[in-house]
Write a protein that holds these residues in place. Structure first.
Motif, mmCIF file in Angstrom:
data_model
loop_
_atom_site.group_PDB
_atom_site.id
_atom_site.type_symbol
_atom_site.label_atom_id
_atom_site.label_comp_id
_atom_site.label_asym_id
_atom_site.label_seq_id
_atom_site.Cartn_x
_atom_site.Cartn_y
_atom_site.Cartn_z
ATOM 1 N N VAL A 5 0.853 -1.185 0.000
ATOM 2 C CA VAL A 5 0.000 0.000 0.000
ATOM 3 C C VAL A 5 0.888 1.233 0.000
ATOM 4 N N GLU A 6 0.705 2.100 -1.010
ATOM 5 C CA GLU A 6 1.489 3.339 -1.100
ATOM 6 C C GLU A 6 0.736 4.488 -0.440
ATOM 7 N N SER A 7 1.496 5.470 0.009
ATOM 8 C CA SER A 7 0.921 6.705 0.535
ATOM 9 C C SER A 7 1.934 7.826 0.360
ATOM 10 N N GLY A 8 1.458 9.063 0.509
ATOM 11 C CA GLY A 8 2.362 10.194 0.490
ATOM 12 C C GLY A 8 2.338 11.033 -0.768
ATOM 13 N N GLY A 9 1.545 10.644 -1.747
ATOM 14 C CA GLY A 9 1.468 11.453 -2.955
ATOM 15 C C GLY A 9 0.758 12.768 -2.703
ATOM 16 N N GLY A 10 0.799 13.646 -3.707
ATOM 17 C CA GLY A 10 0.134 14.930 -3.572
ATOM 18 C C GLY A 10 0.545 15.882 -4.666
ATOM 19 N N VAL A 11 0.226 17.152 -4.435
ATOM 20 C CA VAL A 11 0.556 18.209 -5.388
ATOM 21 C C VAL A 11 1.639 19.086 -4.779
ATOM 22 N N VAL A 12 2.670 19.368 -5.552
ATOM 23 C CA VAL A 12 3.789 20.169 -5.070
ATOM 24 C C VAL A 12 4.294 21.045 -6.210
ATOM 25 N N TYR A 113 4.259 -8.425 -7.468
ATOM 26 C CA TYR A 113 3.384 -7.836 -6.458
ATOM 27 C C TYR A 113 3.417 -6.321 -6.569
ATOM 28 N N TRP A 114 2.219 -5.707 -6.621
ATOM 29 C CA TRP A 114 2.101 -4.265 -6.856
ATOM 30 C C TRP A 114 1.104 -3.630 -5.907
ATOM 31 N N GLY A 115 1.386 -2.369 -5.547
ATOM 32 C CA GLY A 115 0.405 -1.580 -4.832
ATOM 33 C C GLY A 115 -0.569 -0.935 -5.801
ATOM 34 N N GLN A 116 -1.473 -0.149 -5.255
ATOM 35 C CA GLN A 116 -2.532 0.464 -6.076
ATOM 36 C C GLN A 116 -2.086 1.778 -6.705
ATOM 37 N N GLY A 117 -0.983 2.344 -6.245
ATOM 38 C CA GLY A 117 -0.458 3.583 -6.811
ATOM 39 C C GLY A 117 -0.876 4.813 -6.035
ATOM 40 N N THR A 118 -0.054 5.855 -6.132
ATOM 41 C CA THR A 118 -0.361 7.141 -5.513
ATOM 42 C C THR A 118 0.035 8.242 -6.499
ATOM 43 N N GLN A 119 -0.816 9.258 -6.626
ATOM 44 C CA GLN A 119 -0.605 10.311 -7.610
ATOM 45 C C GLN A 119 0.371 11.359 -7.095
ATOM 46 N N VAL A 120 1.333 11.692 -7.939
ATOM 47 C CA VAL A 120 2.258 12.802 -7.676
ATOM 48 C C VAL A 120 2.099 13.810 -8.806
ATOM 49 N N THR A 121 1.797 15.038 -8.446
ATOM 50 C CA THR A 121 1.637 16.101 -9.433
ATOM 51 C C THR A 121 2.570 17.245 -9.078
ATOM 52 N N VAL A 122 3.423 17.618 -10.042
ATOM 53 C CA VAL A 122 4.374 18.700 -9.844
ATOM 54 C C VAL A 122 3.986 19.841 -10.779
ATOM 55 N N SER A 123 3.665 20.972 -10.195
ATOM 56 C CA SER A 123 3.246 22.125 -11.008
ATOM 57 C C SER A 123 4.442 23.024 -11.287
ATOM 58 N N SER A 124 4.398 23.662 -12.448
ATOM 59 C CA SER A 124 5.524 24.527 -12.842
ATOM 60 C C SER A 124 5.316 25.958 -12.372
#
Length: 124
Positions: A5-12, A113-124
């Motif tokens: 299980v992944e966690s910690g993604g977000g918008v930065v 074996y894979w987790g479900q993924g977490t979104q990482v978005t980097v804005s310019s």
């Protein structure tokens, strides 16, 4: 069998940092290489980093060397990907995966074996 299980993604903003965590369950996790992969919209999934089962060796995609650091704590069944100096091209869904191959595999086909993924978005 390993569950991830992944966690910690977000918008930065560009230049910022994020810390992704991968929590695992299963008896074989501590003996498995663990990798991070990412997939951007319209692109194929690509290898980012991997760490050997004992944490002694790591391997990175060239474009993230010096910016990303992978580490693990087998006592806590967790793997972390510290991402610094993020760039817009790092935007993707990030997945952690556990391998059954020895060493530092970089092919997604070596990771059953894979987790479900977490979104990482980097804005310019």
């Amino acid at each position: 069998q390993v569950q991830l299980v992944e966690s910690g993604g977000g918008v930065v903003q560009a230049g910022g940092s994020l810390r992704l965590s991968c929590s695992a369950s299963g008896r074989t996790f501590s003996r498995s290489a663990v990798g991070w992969f990412r997939q951007a919209p319209g692109k194929e999934r690509e290898f980012v980093a991997t760490i050997e089962w004992n944490g002694r060796s790591t391997y990175y995609l060239d474009s993230v060397k010096g910016r990303f650091t992978i580490s693990r704590d087998n006592a806590k069944n967790s793997v972390t990907l510290q991402m610094n100096n993020l760039k817009p091209e790092d935007t993707a869904v990030y997945y952690c995966a556990a391998s059954v191959r020895p060493g530092l595999p970089s092919s997604q086909y070596d990771y059953p074996y894979w987790g479900q993924g977490t979104q990482v978005t980097v804005s310019s």
